[in-house]
Design an enzyme around this catalytic site. Structure first.
Site, PDB file in Angstrom:
ATOM      1  N   ILE A 120       0.830  -1.224   0.000  1.00  0.00           N
ATOM      2  CA  ILE A 120       0.000   0.000   0.000  1.00  0.00           C
ATOM      3  C   ILE A 120       0.857   1.263   0.000  1.00  0.00           C
ATOM      4  CG2 ILE A 120      -2.095  -0.993   1.010  1.00  0.00           C
ATOM      5  CD1 ILE A 120      -1.159   0.248   3.727  1.00  0.00           C
TER       6      ILE A 120
ATOM      7  N   THR B 140      -8.887   0.833  15.480  1.00  0.00           N
ATOM      8  CA  THR B 140      -8.900   0.030  16.698  1.00  0.00           C
ATOM      9  C   THR B 140      -9.267   0.863  17.932  1.00  0.00           C
ATOM     10  OG1 THR B 140      -7.418  -1.190  18.177  1.00  0.00           O
ATOM     11  CG2 THR B 140      -6.387   0.479  16.830  1.00  0.00           C
ATOM     12  N   ASP B 141      -9.764   0.185  18.944  1.00  0.00           N
ATOM     13  CA  ASP B 141     -10.057   0.880  20.209  1.00  0.00           C
ATOM     14  C   ASP B 141      -8.772   1.247  20.961  1.00  0.00           C
ATOM     15  OD1 ASP B 141      -9.295  -1.691  21.030  1.00  0.00           O
ATOM     16  OD2 ASP B 141     -11.064  -2.037  22.281  1.00  0.00           O
ATOM     17  N   GLU B 142      -7.617   0.662  20.541  1.00  0.00           N
ATOM     18  CA  GLU B 142      -6.376   0.930  21.273  1.00  0.00           C
ATOM     19  C   GLU B 142      -5.933   2.380  21.172  1.00  0.00           C
ATOM     20  OE1 GLU B 142      -3.232  -1.877  21.065  1.00  0.00           O
ATOM     21  OE2 GLU B 142      -4.581  -3.575  20.970  1.00  0.00           O
TER      22      GLU B 142
ATOM     23  N   TYR C  21       2.302   0.451  18.048  1.00  0.00           N
ATOM     24  CA  TYR C  21       1.174   0.044  17.185  1.00  0.00           C
ATOM     25  C   TYR C  21       0.024   1.039  17.298  1.00  0.00           C
ATOM     26  CZ  TYR C  21      -3.249  -2.213  16.033  1.00  0.00           C
ATOM     27  OH  TYR C  21      -4.517  -2.467  15.544  1.00  0.00           O
TER      28      TYR C  21
ATOM     29  N   ALA D 143      -0.044   4.023  18.471  1.00  0.00           N
ATOM     30  CA  ALA D 143       0.319   5.378  18.045  1.00  0.00           C
ATOM     31  C   ALA D 143       0.293   5.485  16.522  1.00  0.00           C
ATOM     32  CB  ALA D 143       1.705   5.741  18.579  1.00  0.00           C
TER      33      ALA D 143
ATOM     34  N   LYS E   3      -1.600   3.650  14.528  1.00  0.00           N
ATOM     35  CA  LYS E   3      -3.019   3.631  14.114  1.00  0.00           C
ATOM     36  C   LYS E   3      -3.667   4.990  14.409  1.00  0.00           C
ATOM     37  CE  LYS E   3      -5.233   0.658  12.687  1.00  0.00           C
ATOM     38  NZ  LYS E   3      -5.499   0.174  11.307  1.00  0.00           N
TER      39      LYS E   3
HETATM   40  P1  NAD Z   1      -3.527  -9.014  10.196  1.00  0.00           P
HETATM   41  O1  NAD Z   1      -2.181  -8.709  10.745  1.00  0.00           O
HETATM   42  O2  NAD Z   1      -4.109 -10.370  10.398  1.00  0.00           O
HETATM   43  O3  NAD Z   1      -3.530  -8.748   8.619  1.00  0.00           O
HETATM   44  C1  NAD Z   1      -2.914  -7.647   8.034  1.00  0.00           C
HETATM   45  C2  NAD Z   1      -2.871  -7.860   6.529  1.00  0.00           C
HETATM   46  O4  NAD Z   1      -2.298  -6.684   5.926  1.00  0.00           O
HETATM   47  C3  NAD Z   1      -2.013  -9.052   6.098  1.00  0.00           C
HETATM   48  O5  NAD Z   1      -2.671  -9.801   5.108  1.00  0.00           O
HETATM   49  C4  NAD Z   1      -0.750  -8.394   5.549  1.00  0.00           C
HETATM   50  O6  NAD Z   1      -0.111  -9.170   4.537  1.00  0.00           O
HETATM   51  C5  NAD Z   1      -1.307  -7.092   4.995  1.00  0.00           C
HETATM   52  N1  NAD Z   1      -0.290  -6.031   4.924  1.00  0.00           N
HETATM   53  C6  NAD Z   1       0.575  -5.654   5.896  1.00  0.00           C
HETATM   54  N2  NAD Z   1       1.368  -4.659   5.449  1.00  0.00           N
HETATM   55  C7  NAD Z   1       0.975  -4.386   4.185  1.00  0.00           C
HETATM   56  C8  NAD Z   1       1.399  -3.447   3.210  1.00  0.00           C
HETATM   57  N3  NAD Z   1       2.408  -2.586   3.449  1.00  0.00           N
HETATM   58  N4  NAD Z   1       0.784  -3.432   2.009  1.00  0.00           N
HETATM   59  C9  NAD Z   1      -0.234  -4.295   1.754  1.00  0.00           C
HETATM   60  N5  NAD Z   1      -0.671  -5.220   2.629  1.00  0.00           N
HETATM   61  C10 NAD Z   1      -0.076  -5.268   3.846  1.00  0.00           C
HETATM   62  O7  NAD Z   1      -4.491  -7.894  10.771  1.00  0.00           O
HETATM   63  P2  NAD Z   1      -6.006  -8.005  11.267  1.00  0.00           P
HETATM   64  O8  NAD Z   1      -6.027  -8.505  12.660  1.00  0.00           O
HETATM   65  O9  NAD Z   1      -6.831  -8.677  10.238  1.00  0.00           O
HETATM   66  O10 NAD Z   1      -6.387  -6.450  11.331  1.00  0.00           O
HETATM   67  C11 NAD Z   1      -6.858  -5.779  10.170  1.00  0.00           C
HETATM   68  C12 NAD Z   1      -7.112  -4.323  10.495  1.00  0.00           C
HETATM   69  O11 NAD Z   1      -8.075  -4.232  11.531  1.00  0.00           O
HETATM   70  C13 NAD Z   1      -5.870  -3.579  10.995  1.00  0.00           C
HETATM   71  O12 NAD Z   1      -5.882  -2.292  10.443  1.00  0.00           O
HETATM   72  C14 NAD Z   1      -6.056  -3.518  12.513  1.00  0.00           C
HETATM   73  O13 NAD Z   1      -5.436  -2.383  13.045  1.00  0.00           O
HETATM   74  C15 NAD Z   1      -7.562  -3.444  12.612  1.00  0.00           C
HETATM   75  N6  NAD Z   1      -8.150  -4.015  13.842  1.00  0.00           N
HETATM   76  C16 NAD Z   1      -7.820  -5.295  14.234  1.00  0.00           C
HETATM   77  C17 NAD Z   1      -8.424  -5.826  15.366  1.00  0.00           C
HETATM   78  C18 NAD Z   1      -8.119  -7.225  15.842  1.00  0.00           C
HETATM   79  O14 NAD Z   1      -8.561  -7.611  16.917  1.00  0.00           O
HETATM   80  N7  NAD Z   1      -7.394  -8.037  15.089  1.00  0.00           N
HETATM   81  C19 NAD Z   1      -9.358  -5.056  16.097  1.00  0.00           C
HETATM   82  C20 NAD Z   1      -9.638  -3.750  15.665  1.00  0.00           C
HETATM   83  C21 NAD Z   1      -9.044  -3.256  14.522  1.00  0.00           C
HETATM   84  O1  DAU Z   2      -8.247  -3.949  20.795  1.00  0.00           O
HETATM   85  C1  DAU Z   2      -8.056  -4.186  19.438  1.00  0.00           C
HETATM   86  C2  DAU Z   2      -6.678  -4.756  19.209  1.00  0.00           C
HETATM   87  O2  DAU Z   2      -6.713  -6.107  19.660  1.00  0.00           O
HETATM   88  C3  DAU Z   2      -6.232  -4.688  17.750  1.00  0.00           C
HETATM   89  O3  DAU Z   2      -6.110  -3.349  17.366  1.00  0.00           O
HETATM   90  C4  DAU Z   2      -4.893  -5.409  17.560  1.00  0.00           C
HETATM   91  O4  DAU Z   2      -4.555  -5.427  16.188  1.00  0.00           O
HETATM   92  C5  DAU Z   2      -5.039  -6.824  18.069  1.00  0.00           C
HETATM   93  O5  DAU Z   2      -3.795  -7.500  17.969  1.00  0.00           O
HETATM   94  C6  DAU Z   2      -5.518  -6.833  19.509  1.00  0.00           C
HETATM   95  O6  DAU Z   2      -4.490  -6.272  20.378  1.00  0.00           O
HETATM   96  P1  DAU Z   2      -4.174  -6.921  21.825  1.00  0.00           P
HETATM   97  O7  DAU Z   2      -2.806  -6.534  22.224  1.00  0.00           O
HETATM   98  O8  DAU Z   2      -5.281  -6.649  22.779  1.00  0.00           O
HETATM   99  O9  DAU Z   2      -4.270  -8.489  21.415  1.00  0.00           O
HETATM  100  P2  DAU Z   2      -3.356  -9.753  21.807  1.00  0.00           P
HETATM  101  O10 DAU Z   2      -4.082 -10.962  21.289  1.00  0.00           O
HETATM  102  O11 DAU Z   2      -1.946  -9.569  21.408  1.00  0.00           O
HETATM  103  O12 DAU Z   2      -3.425  -9.758  23.378  1.00  0.00           O
HETATM  104  C7  DAU Z   2      -4.659  -9.846  24.064  1.00  0.00           C
HETATM  105  C8  DAU Z   2      -4.359  -9.803  25.558  1.00  0.00           C
HETATM  106  O13 DAU Z   2      -3.694 -11.016  25.920  1.00  0.00           O
HETATM  107  C9  DAU Z   2      -3.437  -8.678  25.939  1.00  0.00           C
HETATM  108  O14 DAU Z   2      -3.840  -8.177  27.223  1.00  0.00           O
HETATM  109  C10 DAU Z   2      -2.056  -9.338  26.051  1.00  0.00           C
HETATM  110  C11 DAU Z   2      -2.405 -10.747  26.489  1.00  0.00           C
HETATM  111  N1  DAU Z   2      -1.505 -11.820  26.003  1.00  0.00           N
HETATM  112  C12 DAU Z   2      -1.223 -11.884  24.670  1.00  0.00           C
HETATM  113  C13 DAU Z   2      -0.396 -12.853  24.165  1.00  0.00           C
HETATM  114  C14 DAU Z   2      -0.075 -12.903  22.690  1.00  0.00           C
HETATM  115  C15 DAU Z   2      -1.008 -12.761  26.869  1.00  0.00           C
HETATM  116  O15 DAU Z   2      -1.294 -12.726  28.095  1.00  0.00           O
HETATM  117  N2  DAU Z   2      -0.193 -13.736  26.380  1.00  0.00           N
HETATM  118  C16 DAU Z   2       0.150 -13.821  25.059  1.00  0.00           C
HETATM  119  O16 DAU Z   2       0.927 -14.729  24.682  1.00  0.00           O
END
Ligand code: NAD
Ligand code: DAU
Length: 357
Positions: A61, A136-138, A161, A163, A165
């Site tokens: 992108i 994200t809510d973060e 991360y 910051a 977003k």
């Molecule tokens: P993910 O890490 O599973 O997937 C990210 C995708 O983006 C991958 O397919 C990767 O190959 C692609 N990508 C990374 N860098 C790229 C680049 N420079 N150009 C093109 N493609 C690229 O992420 P996810 O968990 O599916 O999250 C998707 C979106 O939703 C993110 O923007 C994240 O901040 C947001 N989000 C995630 C969560 C969550 O809980 N996972 C919650 C709220 C918001």
């Molecule tokens: O809130 C939305 C966010 O949720 C998204 O924006 C992010 O992309 C997504 O990765 C997620 O972030 P978190 O940091 O909350 O998710 P994670 O699964 O990494 O961790 C969830 C919680 O679990 C967090 O409090 C850290 C804890 N954790 C995580 C891992 C990987 C552990 O205790 N042990 C672990 O091994």
């Protein structure tokens, strides 16, 4: 046909969303632009890759020329922007790629949309345009024991991360206010469900618990997240795309606050029931290991999703109890998907992140 550009469609949420889009909007085409980082997996969309309305483009992108060409060649009228570096722990050990993809990548897409859609001399498409930024809510920081994040909560990101977003959110908002770009934004809580990469809590615990490995819980395990089943998040994004008011932000959440330790114990108990106890005869809870905390670990996230409910009629359809069962069943039924992502680089990542923790 209207053409929708989905970025990051080979990731966890993006792949679930592409599948939903092709089913829900039979009159649309979908172009998926994904760089295929470690988190992107084309196998997550194997079932739709032959659909004539679906096209995969491998690319970055941040690549201005590629993105501009895609807008022109494909007559893009809608963008749903998922592509990001998404894992907080990786942002702590290596923030540079988060700045590049999450900030510069979003900027590149905004510039391409501005050039393509706001040049009224030669409109690139006959369809009304929309740029939906998935966030994200973060960005709101960390809550104490009470309170909820609303759309007006001040931004207070605390990891590289979040910051990055937050920066991308500000750019999206600026492009709406300054140039009139038709933007929409969603800020969602933690997702879980099929195709979730096992670096994140729930799929990591499922994978380790199945393999009889340690289950690493950071700190005291009492950090709270608000969990939402991924298909409910995808439905919320589609609702905002179709009914949201341009320029608005919508918080999306599951009304499902859980401490991490509760999540880990629940996964252990369900796996014990579904596949039996460990070979040693012990329950899987015996694998839980409290490890060194994540630096700057946000204590609690919780979303007030009343705006999207009251204004657009969306609310979660899957309870955590249903969603976690569906998720565990999916992982049990798809060991080949897990095997394909838990490759050599994952093992190296795991060793670096958890070895000696
Ligand atoms: P993910 O890490 O599973 O997937 C990210 C995708 O983006 C991958 O397919 C990767 O190959 C692609 N990508 C990374 N860098 C790229 C680049 N420079 N150009 C093109 N493609 C690229 O992420 P996810 O968990 O599916 O999250 C998707 C979106 O939703 C993110 O923007 C994240 O901040 C947001 N989000 C995630 C969560 C969550 O809980 N996972 C919650 C709220 C918001
Ligand atoms: O809130 C939305 C966010 O949720 C998204 O924006 C992010 O992309 C997504 O990765 C997620 O972030 P978190 O940091 O909350 O998710 P994670 O699964 O990494 O961790 C969830 C919680 O679990 C967090 O409090 C850290 C804890 N954790 C995580 C891992 C990987 C552990 O205790 N042990 C672990 O091994």
């Amino acid at each position: 046909m209207k053409c929708i550009l989905v970025t990051g469609g080979c990731g966890f949420i993006g792949s679930n969303f592409v599948r939903l889009l092709l089913r829900a909007l039979p009159e649309s085409r979908v172009v998926n632009l994904d760089k295929l980082t470690y988190a992107g997996n084309p196998a997550s969309l194997k079932d739709v890759e032959r659909d004539p309305r679906y096209k995969f483009v491998q690319g970055d992108i941040c690549d201005q020329d590629l993105v501009a060409k895609l807008f022109a060649d494909e007559q893009i009228s809608t963008v749903v922007h998922f592509a990001a570096e998404s894992h907080v722990d990786r942002s702590i050990s290596g923030p540079a790629e988060f700045i590049r993809t999450n900030i510069t990548g979003t900027f590149t897409l905004l510039e391409a949309a501005r050039a393509s859609w706001l040049n009224h001399e030669s409109p690139a498409t006959h369809h009304p345009s929309r740029f939906l930024h998935v966030s994200t809510d973060e960005v709101y920081g960390s809550l104490g024991d009470t309170g909820l994040f609303t759309e007006t909560t001040p931004y207070d990101p605390r990891s590289p991360y979040s910051a990055s977003k937050a920066s991308s959110d500000h750019l999206v908002s600026a492009y709406h206010h300054t140039y009139g770009l038709p933007t929409l934004m969603t800020n969602c809580s933690n997702n879980y469900g099929p195709y979730h990469f096992p670096e994140k809590l729930i799929p990591l615990i499922i994978n380790n618990a199945l393999g009889g490995k340690d289950l690493p819980v950071y700190g005291d395990g009492k950090n709270v997240r608000d969990w939402l089943y991924v298909l409910d998040h995808c439905a919320a994004i589609l609702t905002v795309l179709q009914k949201g008011e341009v320029g608005q932000t919508y918080n999306v959440g599951g009304n499902n606050e859980k401490q991490n330790i509760e999540i880990v114990q629940t996964v252990c108990d369900i796996l014990d029931q579904k596949v039996g106890l460990l070979p040693s005869g012990q329950p899987r809870r015996s694998l839980i290991k409290f490890v060194k905390d994540r630096p700057g670990h946000d204590r609690r996230y919780a979303i007030d999703a009343s705006k999207i409910k009251n204004e657009l009629g969306w609310e979660p359809s899957v309870t955590f109890e249903e969603g976690i069962l569906k998720t565990i069943d999916w992982y049990l039924e798809n060991p080949e998907w897990v095997a394909s992502v838990v490759d050599g680089s994952y093992q190296a990542y795991y060793q670096k992140m958890y070895g000696g923790r």
